[in-house]
Design an enzyme around this catalytic site. Structure first.
Site, short mmCIF file in Angstrom:
data_model
loop_
_atom_site.label_atom_id
_atom_site.label_comp_id
_atom_site.label_asym_id
_atom_site.label_seq_id
_atom_site.Cartn_x
_atom_site.Cartn_y
_atom_site.Cartn_z
N TRP A 102 37.33 36.97 42.04
CA TRP A 102 37.21 37.35 40.67
C TRP A 102 36.49 36.31 40.33
O TRP A 102 35.25 37.09 39.50
CB TRP A 102 37.99 37.16 39.85
N ASP A 171 38.65 34.11 31.98
CA ASP A 171 39.91 35.07 33.00
C ASP A 171 41.02 34.89 33.07
O ASP A 171 40.74 34.66 34.19
CB ASP A 171 38.96 36.10 33.96
N LYS A 195 48.60 43.73 35.30
CA LYS A 195 49.31 42.08 35.50
C LYS A 195 50.23 42.07 34.73
O LYS A 195 51.44 41.96 35.37
CB LYS A 195 48.24 41.14 35.88
C1 PLP Z 1 42.51 42.29 38.41
C2 PLP Z 1 41.69 40.99 37.88
C3 PLP Z 1 40.55 41.31 37.52
C4 PLP Z 1 40.28 42.91 37.62
O1 PLP Z 1 40.07 43.77 36.10
P1 PLP Z 1 39.53 45.01 36.19
O2 PLP Z 1 41.31 45.51 34.55
O3 PLP Z 1 40.16 46.24 37.57
O4 PLP Z 1 38.80 45.03 36.14
C5 PLP Z 1 39.57 40.39 36.99
N1 PLP Z 1 39.72 39.30 37.39
C6 PLP Z 1 41.24 38.52 37.64
C7 PLP Z 1 41.14 37.29 37.63
C8 PLP Z 1 41.87 40.24 37.87
O5 PLP Z 1 43.30 39.52 38.30
#
Ligand code: PLP
Length: 359
Positions: A102, A171, A195
């Site tokens: 990520w 993030d 999540k």
């Molecule tokens: C799932 C995830 C993403 C992607 O998220 P989307 O909502 O599908 O764009 C980005 N960063 C992390 C750390 C994630 O777990």
């Protein structure tokens, strides 16, 4: 009806009581004669749902008025572009730390809009570590420092906040709400909802207000945090049903005792699972002990020829979505807030039984 144990990395398990409440309110929300999905986003009902969700989230995370809370769309992936568009010009410099898949995506997208300095990377350790802060090569004049507090695929989590002069942009997609954080440590926190917040389709951005208003003219209105803040996240039609469900999850978290209680539970769940892995010669987790994720637990079998059988038998036992990400293989158990300790106990019992029969 039998509900299985769901270890999906995302979209992930939701609390059963939240789903039941949504079911009960589906056709007729609070006597309105309509579902919440069918109402104008400008109606007092939907505006009220959004306001309550924001108030509950502020309470859970201890978010002060110095921060705007934005409910957006496009997922965390859209924020990979929105971050530089809101905080850095083309010729500015932004620092990024690369600790996994990520981080890499955020870096690749950041490069489209600004100059990127990768201040540190754990790629050499196959992303099983976090580079110590002393090794980071930060720029003197960075517009921000971006990192990924929990790498969902590699299962690597920071249990410390780096010191830096630039605003921290994080993030938090797969760790938010799993334990208390000090929001004041960060300039921007963003997260996809699917999540630990609610269903897919909603993206959360928490931004310190002094960082608003820095976007250039070319920043699309839909990516501009100032525009979202000025319009209470209703510049266009927000994902109303996802927002409503997120609000129910926030209420549920408050009923569980808030984030301190979630942390105790999450540490117990993860602790048991790592202990089971470490005490066996059959299972292994590659991550350095002090950086092991509380939310995403990857593990491998001693013989990967058994992977398929493991997954098929787990499925048959009602333990779903344990396949590791295609980029790393093996298994991964995502044990977010809504995955109960009973699910972790059932997984451990299954793993021990599988080892006895195949080890
Ligand atoms: C799932 C995830 C993403 C992607 O998220 P989307 O909502 O599908 O764009 C980005 N960063 C992390 C750390 C994630 O777990």
């Amino acid at each position: 009806m039998t509900r299985c144990y769901n270890f999906c990395a995302g979209p992930a398990a939701l609390p059963q009581v939240v789903l039941e409440k949504a079911r009960d309110e589906m056709l007729d929300w609070h006597g309105a004669g309509l579902s919440i999905m069918e109402m104008s986003h400008r109606s007092p009902e939907v505006v009220g749902v959004a306001q309550r969700a924001e108030a509950d989230l502020r309470e859970l995370l201890g978010i002060s008025d110095d921060y705007a809370v934005l409910f957006l769309q496009g997922g965390a992936s859209t924020q990979f572009a929105a971050v530089p568009l809101n905080l850095a010009g083309e010729n500015d410099l932004a620092d990024y730390v690369n600790t996994g898949q990520w981080s890499k995506k955020a870096i690749a997208e950041g490069r489209r809009f600004t100059r990127v300095n990768v201040a540190a990377s754990s790629e050499d350790s196959n992303f099983s570590t976090i580079p110590p802060r002393e090794s980071w090569q930060l720029s003197a004049d960075a517009a921000y420092l971006h990192y990924t507090p929990n790498e969902t695929i590699g299962g690597v989590e920071y249990f410390w906040v780096p010191e830096a002069s630039a605003p921290l942009v994080v993030d938090m997609s797969s760790t938010i709400l799993s334990r208390p954080v000090n929001v004041a440590d960060y300039g921007v926190i963003y997260a996809g909802a699917q999540k630990n917040i609610g269903p897919a389709g909603l993206t959360l951005v928490i931004v310190r207000r002094d960082l608003l208003g820095r976007a250039g003219d070319k920043c699309p209105a839909m990516l501009n945090w100032q525009t979202a803040a000025d319009n209470d996240s209703m510049y266009n039609t927000p994902p109303t049903f996802a927002l409503y469900l997120a609000g129910l999850v926030f209420e549920w978290l408050k009923e569980q005792g808030g984030l301190a209680a979630m942390e105790r539970l999450n540490r117990r769940k993860a602790g048991k699972l790592y202990a089971a892995i470490d005490s066996s010669a059959f299972y292994a987790n590659p991550v350095e002990v002090q950086s092991r994720s509380l939310m995403n637990v990857p593990f491998t079998l001693a013989d990967d020829a058994l992977d398929k059988q493991f997954l098929a038998e787990a499925d048959a036992a009602g333990l779903l979505n344990l396949k590791g990400h295609r980029s790393v293989g093996g298994m991964r158990a995502s044990i977010y807030n809504a995955v109960g300790e009973d699910a972790v106990d059932a997984l451990i019992a299954f793993m021990q039984d599988f080892e006895q029969r195949n080890g």
